[in-house]
Scaffold this motif. Structure first.
Motif, PDB file in Angstrom:
ATOM      1  N   GLU A 194       0.833  -1.203   0.000  1.00  0.00           N
ATOM      2  CA  GLU A 194       0.000   0.000   0.000  1.00  0.00           C
ATOM      3  C   GLU A 194       0.866   1.251   0.000  1.00  0.00           C
ATOM      4  O   GLU A 194       0.620   2.187  -0.767  1.00  0.00           O
ATOM      5  CB  GLU A 194      -0.919   0.006   1.222  1.00  0.00           C
ATOM      6  CG  GLU A 194      -1.828   1.218   1.286  1.00  0.00           C
ATOM      7  CD  GLU A 194      -2.722   1.218   2.522  1.00  0.00           C
ATOM      8  OE1 GLU A 194      -3.350   2.264   2.742  1.00  0.00           O
ATOM      9  OE2 GLU A 194      -2.796   0.205   3.231  1.00  0.00           O
ATOM     10  N   CYS A 195       1.915   1.273   0.825  1.00  0.00           N
ATOM     11  CA  CYS A 195       2.811   2.430   0.888  1.00  0.00           C
ATOM     12  C   CYS A 195       3.563   2.616  -0.426  1.00  0.00           C
ATOM     13  O   CYS A 195       3.698   3.738  -0.920  1.00  0.00           O
ATOM     14  CB  CYS A 195       3.808   2.275   2.033  1.00  0.00           C
ATOM     15  SG  CYS A 195       3.089   2.419   3.669  1.00  0.00           S
ATOM     16  N   ILE A 196       4.044   1.531  -0.988  1.00  0.00           N
ATOM     17  CA  ILE A 196       4.777   1.597  -2.254  1.00  0.00           C
ATOM     18  C   ILE A 196       3.873   2.142  -3.357  1.00  0.00           C
ATOM     19  O   ILE A 196       4.269   3.027  -4.120  1.00  0.00           O
ATOM     20  CB  ILE A 196       5.338   0.203  -2.628  1.00  0.00           C
ATOM     21  CG1 ILE A 196       6.444  -0.190  -1.647  1.00  0.00           C
ATOM     22  CG2 ILE A 196       5.843   0.188  -4.064  1.00  0.00           C
ATOM     23  CD1 ILE A 196       6.835  -1.657  -1.717  1.00  0.00           C
ATOM     24  N   ALA A 226       1.967   6.443  -6.971  1.00  0.00           N
ATOM     25  CA  ALA A 226       0.860   7.256  -7.480  1.00  0.00           C
ATOM     26  C   ALA A 226       1.142   8.739  -7.282  1.00  0.00           C
ATOM     27  O   ALA A 226       0.916   9.554  -8.191  1.00  0.00           O
ATOM     28  CB  ALA A 226      -0.443   6.869  -6.787  1.00  0.00           C
ATOM     29  N   GLU A 227       1.659   9.102  -6.116  1.00  0.00           N
ATOM     30  CA  GLU A 227       1.978  10.505  -5.845  1.00  0.00           C
ATOM     31  C   GLU A 227       3.048  11.015  -6.809  1.00  0.00           C
ATOM     32  O   GLU A 227       2.961  12.136  -7.325  1.00  0.00           O
ATOM     33  CB  GLU A 227       2.438  10.678  -4.400  1.00  0.00           C
ATOM     34  CG  GLU A 227       1.318  10.518  -3.392  1.00  0.00           C
ATOM     35  CD  GLU A 227       1.812  10.447  -1.943  1.00  0.00           C
ATOM     36  OE1 GLU A 227       3.042  10.388  -1.720  1.00  0.00           O
ATOM     37  OE2 GLU A 227       0.957  10.448  -1.046  1.00  0.00           O
ATOM     38  N   LYS A 276       4.612  14.137 -11.658  1.00  0.00           N
ATOM     39  CA  LYS A 276       5.239  14.178 -12.985  1.00  0.00           C
ATOM     40  C   LYS A 276       4.240  14.630 -14.047  1.00  0.00           C
ATOM     41  O   LYS A 276       4.578  15.404 -14.944  1.00  0.00           O
ATOM     42  CB  LYS A 276       5.797  12.808 -13.361  1.00  0.00           C
ATOM     43  CG  LYS A 276       7.077  12.469 -12.645  1.00  0.00           C
ATOM     44  CD  LYS A 276       7.607  11.117 -13.102  1.00  0.00           C
ATOM     45  CE  LYS A 276       8.898  10.770 -12.413  1.00  0.00           C
ATOM     46  NZ  LYS A 276       9.437   9.482 -12.889  1.00  0.00           N
ATOM     47  N   LYS A 277       3.006  14.159 -13.935  1.00  0.00           N
ATOM     48  CA  LYS A 277       1.962  14.552 -14.890  1.00  0.00           C
ATOM     49  C   LYS A 277       1.695  16.048 -14.801  1.00  0.00           C
ATOM     50  O   LYS A 277       1.600  16.738 -15.823  1.00  0.00           O
ATOM     51  CB  LYS A 277       0.678  13.776 -14.616  1.00  0.00           C
ATOM     52  CG  LYS A 277      -0.475  14.142 -15.538  1.00  0.00           C
ATOM     53  CD  LYS A 277      -1.714  13.337 -15.183  1.00  0.00           C
ATOM     54  CE  LYS A 277      -2.859  13.664 -16.100  1.00  0.00           C
ATOM     55  NZ  LYS A 277      -3.748  14.675 -15.569  1.00  0.00           N
TER      56      LYS A 277
END
Length: 70
Positions: free
Chosen positions: A23-25, A30-31, A36-37
């Protein structure tokens, strides 16, 4: 889960991550992808703004020439 525990985990270790580790990974991934997006969108918006200014100047001059305006 501590940052040290998470940083010490490697997928190549042969051990499956715990649900908490995974979950942390995934949250961090995702963050990072979102950041980057956002940065890419900002660069593209700036490029498009500059290009619009260039094209406006170029074609405004051509239109003035055609219409006989100086």
């Amino acid at each position: 889960m501590s940052e040290k525990e998470l940083d010490s985990y490697r997928f190549l270790s042969g051990e499956d991550p715990t649900d908490e580790m995974l979950e942390c990974i995934m949250k961090e991934a995702a963050e990072e992808a979102i950041a980057k997006k956002k940065k890419a969108e900002e660069r593209m918006a700036e490029f498009m703004r500059k290009r619009r200014v260039e094209l406006h100047a170029k074609y405004s001059e051509k239109i003035r020439e055609i219409c006989g305006d100086k």
